[in-house]
Design a protein around this motif. Sequence first.
Motif, PDB file in Angstrom:
ATOM      1  N   LYS A 321      18.784 -41.554 -38.044  1.00 21.62           N
ATOM      2  CA  LYS A 321      18.652 -41.912 -39.514  1.00 21.62           C
ATOM      3  C   LYS A 321      19.898 -41.905 -40.177  1.00 21.62           C
ATOM      4  CE  LYS A 321      16.221 -41.073 -43.699  1.00 21.62           C
ATOM      5  NZ  LYS A 321      15.056 -40.289 -44.633  1.00 21.62           N
ATOM      6  N   LYS A 322      20.832 -40.703 -39.830  1.00 20.07           N
ATOM      7  CA  LYS A 322      22.171 -40.764 -40.626  1.00 20.07           C
ATOM      8  C   LYS A 322      23.110 -41.952 -40.157  1.00 20.07           C
ATOM      9  CE  LYS A 322      22.122 -35.731 -41.037  1.00 20.07           C
ATOM     10  NZ  LYS A 322      22.546 -34.383 -40.549  1.00 20.07           N
ATOM     11  N   ILE A 323      22.829 -42.563 -39.039  1.00 26.24           N
ATOM     12  CA  ILE A 323      23.759 -43.546 -38.873  1.00 26.24           C
ATOM     13  C   ILE A 323      23.237 -44.970 -39.327  1.00 26.24           C
ATOM     14  CG2 ILE A 323      24.913 -44.884 -36.879  1.00 26.24           C
ATOM     15  CD1 ILE A 323      24.875 -42.200 -35.335  1.00 26.24           C
ATOM     16  N   THR A 324      21.863 -45.249 -38.875  1.00 25.48           N
ATOM     17  CA  THR A 324      21.220 -46.413 -39.248  1.00 25.48           C
ATOM     18  C   THR A 324      20.318 -46.799 -40.324  1.00 25.48           C
ATOM     19  OG1 THR A 324      19.316 -45.886 -37.912  1.00 25.48           O
ATOM     20  CG2 THR A 324      21.024 -46.770 -36.656  1.00 25.48           C
ATOM     21  N   ASP A 325      20.095 -45.603 -41.064  1.00 29.56           N
ATOM     22  CA  ASP A 325      19.117 -45.480 -42.257  1.00 29.56           C
ATOM     23  C   ASP A 325      17.616 -45.982 -41.893  1.00 29.56           C
ATOM     24  OD1 ASP A 325      21.453 -44.661 -43.778  1.00 29.56           O
ATOM     25  OD2 ASP A 325      21.999 -46.968 -44.138  1.00 29.56           O
ATOM     26  N   TYR A 362      19.895 -49.837 -29.848  1.00 23.91           N
ATOM     27  CA  TYR A 362      19.852 -49.079 -28.592  1.00 23.91           C
ATOM     28  C   TYR A 362      21.196 -48.411 -28.017  1.00 23.91           C
ATOM     29  CZ  TYR A 362      17.583 -49.337 -23.790  1.00 23.91           C
ATOM     30  OH  TYR A 362      17.274 -48.847 -22.637  1.00 23.91           O
ATOM     31  N   PHE A 363      22.351 -48.964 -28.320  1.00 23.14           N
ATOM     32  CA  PHE A 363      23.480 -48.395 -27.852  1.00 23.14           C
ATOM     33  C   PHE A 363      23.461 -46.886 -28.560  1.00 23.14           C
ATOM     34  CE2 PHE A 363      27.914 -47.438 -29.173  1.00 23.14           C
ATOM     35  CZ  PHE A 363      28.364 -46.691 -27.942  1.00 23.14           C
ATOM     36  N   ILE A 364      23.502 -46.914 -30.043  1.00 19.11           N
ATOM     37  CA  ILE A 364      23.630 -45.632 -30.868  1.00 19.11           C
ATOM     38  C   ILE A 364      22.360 -44.744 -30.071  1.00 19.11           C
ATOM     39  CG2 ILE A 364      22.672 -44.718 -32.983  1.00 19.11           C
ATOM     40  CD1 ILE A 364      25.366 -46.249 -33.013  1.00 19.11           C
ATOM     41  N   LEU A 365      21.100 -45.296 -29.821  1.00 17.66           N
ATOM     42  CA  LEU A 365      20.341 -44.366 -29.401  1.00 17.66           C
ATOM     43  C   LEU A 365      20.645 -43.549 -28.188  1.00 17.66           C
ATOM     44  CD1 LEU A 365      17.389 -43.228 -29.831  1.00 17.66           C
ATOM     45  CD2 LEU A 365      16.569 -45.138 -28.435  1.00 17.66           C
ATOM     46  N   PHE A 400      28.875 -45.197 -37.208  1.00 18.68           N
ATOM     47  CA  PHE A 400      28.918 -44.420 -36.227  1.00 18.68           C
ATOM     48  C   PHE A 400      30.080 -43.337 -36.225  1.00 18.68           C
ATOM     49  CE2 PHE A 400      30.039 -43.983 -31.625  1.00 18.68           C
ATOM     50  CZ  PHE A 400      28.867 -43.112 -31.331  1.00 18.68           C
ATOM     51  N   LEU A 401      31.214 -43.891 -36.590  1.00 17.86           N
ATOM     52  CA  LEU A 401      32.448 -43.258 -36.645  1.00 17.86           C
ATOM     53  C   LEU A 401      32.322 -42.137 -37.798  1.00 17.86           C
ATOM     54  CD1 LEU A 401      35.460 -42.984 -35.453  1.00 17.86           C
ATOM     55  CD2 LEU A 401      36.082 -44.649 -37.310  1.00 17.86           C
ATOM     56  N   LYS A 405      32.656 -38.015 -36.998  1.00 19.36           N
ATOM     57  CA  LYS A 405      33.885 -37.323 -37.672  1.00 19.36           C
ATOM     58  C   LYS A 405      33.138 -36.032 -38.700  1.00 19.36           C
ATOM     59  CE  LYS A 405      37.030 -39.817 -39.492  1.00 19.36           C
ATOM     60  NZ  LYS A 405      37.809 -41.041 -40.255  1.00 19.36           N
ATOM     61  N   GLU A 406      32.039 -36.565 -39.276  1.00 18.34           N
ATOM     62  CA  GLU A 406      31.723 -35.351 -40.544  1.00 18.34           C
ATOM     63  C   GLU A 406      30.662 -34.592 -39.692  1.00 18.34           C
ATOM     64  OE1 GLU A 406      30.585 -37.829 -43.899  1.00 18.34           O
ATOM     65  OE2 GLU A 406      32.392 -38.604 -44.062  1.00 18.34           O
ATOM     66  N   GLU A 407      29.678 -35.026 -38.760  1.00 20.96           N
ATOM     67  CA  GLU A 407      28.449 -34.382 -38.543  1.00 20.96           C
ATOM     68  C   GLU A 407      28.629 -33.790 -36.979  1.00 20.96           C
ATOM     69  OE1 GLU A 407      25.775 -34.207 -40.509  1.00 20.96           O
ATOM     70  OE2 GLU A 407      26.402 -35.374 -41.989  1.00 20.96           O
ATOM     71  N   TYR A 408      29.519 -34.324 -36.296  1.00 27.34           N
ATOM     72  CA  TYR A 408      29.365 -33.958 -34.771  1.00 27.34           C
ATOM     73  C   TYR A 408      30.552 -33.215 -34.080  1.00 27.34           C
ATOM     74  CZ  TYR A 408      27.301 -33.861 -30.343  1.00 27.34           C
ATOM     75  OH  TYR A 408      26.769 -33.267 -29.182  1.00 27.34           O
ATOM     76  N   CYS A 409      31.838 -33.710 -34.375  1.00 26.50           N
ATOM     77  CA  CYS A 409      32.940 -33.264 -33.451  1.00 26.50           C
ATOM     78  C   CYS A 409      33.010 -31.740 -33.620  1.00 26.50           C
ATOM     79  CB  CYS A 409      34.139 -33.740 -34.113  1.00 26.50           C
ATOM     80  SG  CYS A 409      34.294 -35.764 -33.404  1.00 26.50           S
ATOM     81  N   LYS A 410      33.310 -31.281 -34.941  1.00 25.50           N
ATOM     82  CA  LYS A 410      33.477 -29.794 -34.998  1.00 25.50           C
ATOM     83  C   LYS A 410      32.416 -28.900 -34.781  1.00 25.50           C
ATOM     84  CE  LYS A 410      37.592 -30.449 -37.776  1.00 25.50           C
ATOM     85  NZ  LYS A 410      38.403 -30.108 -39.065  1.00 25.50           N
ATOM     86  N   GLN A 411      31.181 -29.463 -35.081  1.00 29.13           N
ATOM     87  CA  GLN A 411      30.039 -28.516 -35.153  1.00 29.13           C
ATOM     88  C   GLN A 411      29.680 -28.714 -33.784  1.00 29.13           C
ATOM     89  OE1 GLN A 411      30.786 -30.996 -37.058  1.00 29.13           O
ATOM     90  NE2 GLN A 411      29.602 -31.033 -39.054  1.00 29.13           N
TER      91      GLN A 411
END
Length: 692
Positions: A321-325, A362-365, A400-401, A405-411
């Motif tokens: 949802k965060k990426i595709t709404d 489908y790729f995002i999923l 996606f980028l 950056k904001e939700e995934y890498c560091k966490q």
Amino acid sequence: MGVLIKDLANELNIDLKELNALINKLEIKIKKNPTYGAEIKETKDFINIFINLHNINFKAEPNKVIEFFKNNIKKTKNYKNLNESKLNKIISDIQLLLENPEKFKNKIEQQEFYSVFNSRENLEKLQKAKNKMNIQTNFPHLLKFNEKFEKQTNQTNTVELKNTKKININIKNLKNIKNLQNFEINLNNDIYVLTGNNGIGKSTLLAALGQLVNKNSLSQEFQGNMFDDSIIHYNLTDDNNSVTFFYKKFKKSTQTKRWQAYSENEEEINLEKLNGFIESGIEGERLNKFTKEQRQKILEEVEKLNIDLIIKEEKLTNYFKKITDKNYKFFIYKSKSVNKDVIIYEIENKYLPEFTLSTGEYFILQILHQLIKKINTSSPSLVILDEIELALNPKLQIKFLKFLKEEYCKQHNTTFLIATQSISFIDNVNKVSLMRNINGEVKIFNNFKGKIIKTYLGENKTVYDKMIIVEDILAKIFIENLIEDISSQYLFIIFPYGGKDQISKHFKEEQILSLFANNIMIIYDGDVERELIDKIKRNLKEKLEIDIIRNTIKEIEKEIKSITEKDKKNKALETFENIKEEYIIKGINTAFLPILNIEEYIINLIKEENFQFIEKIHSIIKNSTFFDIKDRLNFQNDKKIIFNNFVKELSKNSFNNEYEIKNKLVNIIINLNKENYQFNELKERIENFLQN
């Protein structure tokens, strides 16, 4: 009906007790027939007895054994699954066993042990394979060899990579890279972008780095004998230590040509893989997870699912949802029909399987699912994504980028390396490296800014002047080969975007049309044109009683315009335009491949045994013949499966990987049709599009 055990004993002159003892030893299931006695039903069980005849006393002549085998195997359950080539090979092996048991044992050691056991990476898998093949019972002469292998494996050094903080790689003589020195990446929870022109070795570099997260990356990507002098050096460091090792395509302990890691002292080592995964635009999961047949089975299965018994995937739902709404709810269940995990999603109180999403979704999923499933946050992870723009439009790329950056890498303690030519990534990532290849000598320039990259790749406004949209990878290869002699003059990209419906759904958006219409050309497969023509003809016949003779869109339009009755002509033109709009997007240059379907075209050449085609195939393969390979194909399968099996067979018997084989097959099609006006007309249309 099966083969009666008493008949087997009588015909081959074997003591019935001894035969029953062998059957028990081999753990063969027998069926009790109340009228005739015990019988063997399964084809594999029947073959197993004959392969092990040397373990008991039988008094029949070898010729009689073979004759009984040939006559009776037809009575067993799965006999039809054996093609003629496979059956002849089994008969040949039995004959060798009967006439020369020692030679047979040597052959088993070579064919079974090396191909089955040495291909395993560790003892656990070796043990599973040994149990599966029932080696201890069937082939006792292999035990010492197995013990020796186990001893060697136990003595092999194991190197842990899980705490790696920095990777340095050097490559010599790997595909189009003759020499690459000191490419570095820090596992610092950031995003790195690697860019550069086509064909310079970006995918080769990523596959070499991919070996650190996927132990099969090198063996999948670099097959055949052309990599004998290839060598890849790695230096990995963490907070306290540094480890250096290299890979080459030769395993000393078994004298086999397979990719193996060595220490600086040239001793074989085992590597515990780094956390992460590699996803390739060409060979990855994003487009190739299920066959057409499997998709149909899953669709039928999903209709009968009790959704209350399946757990909702909250994390996958939230990330998506965060990426595709999109407010899809995702669930995962184990499909019984295809024996794989299948993701399903809820939309308007309906449940649909994952592959019904658009290509980008489908790729995002798929990426999100792998991130959830494979990433362990306790130690650094590396995720490698190749040709990411093949699946995502610019809007989704940016979202996606932003998520990464904001939700995934560091966490999640994860670093991403993305190979791309997309302006969305180049403009929005700090760590961009430009790769150049001059006659095999590769240079990588770090910390380039988007403006410089864009200037190098082409216009300062955009990476590409033109974009050609096709349905799949094969169509992309077809266009590349068709326009090979003119392609270097223009700055363009070819996108495999999915089928007609997916392309139409995305490119009909007004925003896309207003921005890119003049710079986009869509080329559908030929079967889409045939479908369009059939629909036009059928509608004109049913609604207006007009019989159309012509067989191309242009000619049909001319034929309609030649109708003398004005009212009928106008209605016919209206019907023609309405149907055409379902297939051809207004304002976008649209064409069709000159053949209905590439896979089907190749399959027909195989079936017809086209002389020129066979000649070209024999120039590719080294260890087999066209006819041997044809015999191994099952033409009852779906056309994609037949084509893919043919490609795999050619790859196994040549120095080319599967992608290179597809390239060669498409090139053969184009060479066979050099004088074909439809081929030349499409080439001319593409050149006009690129020029204007």
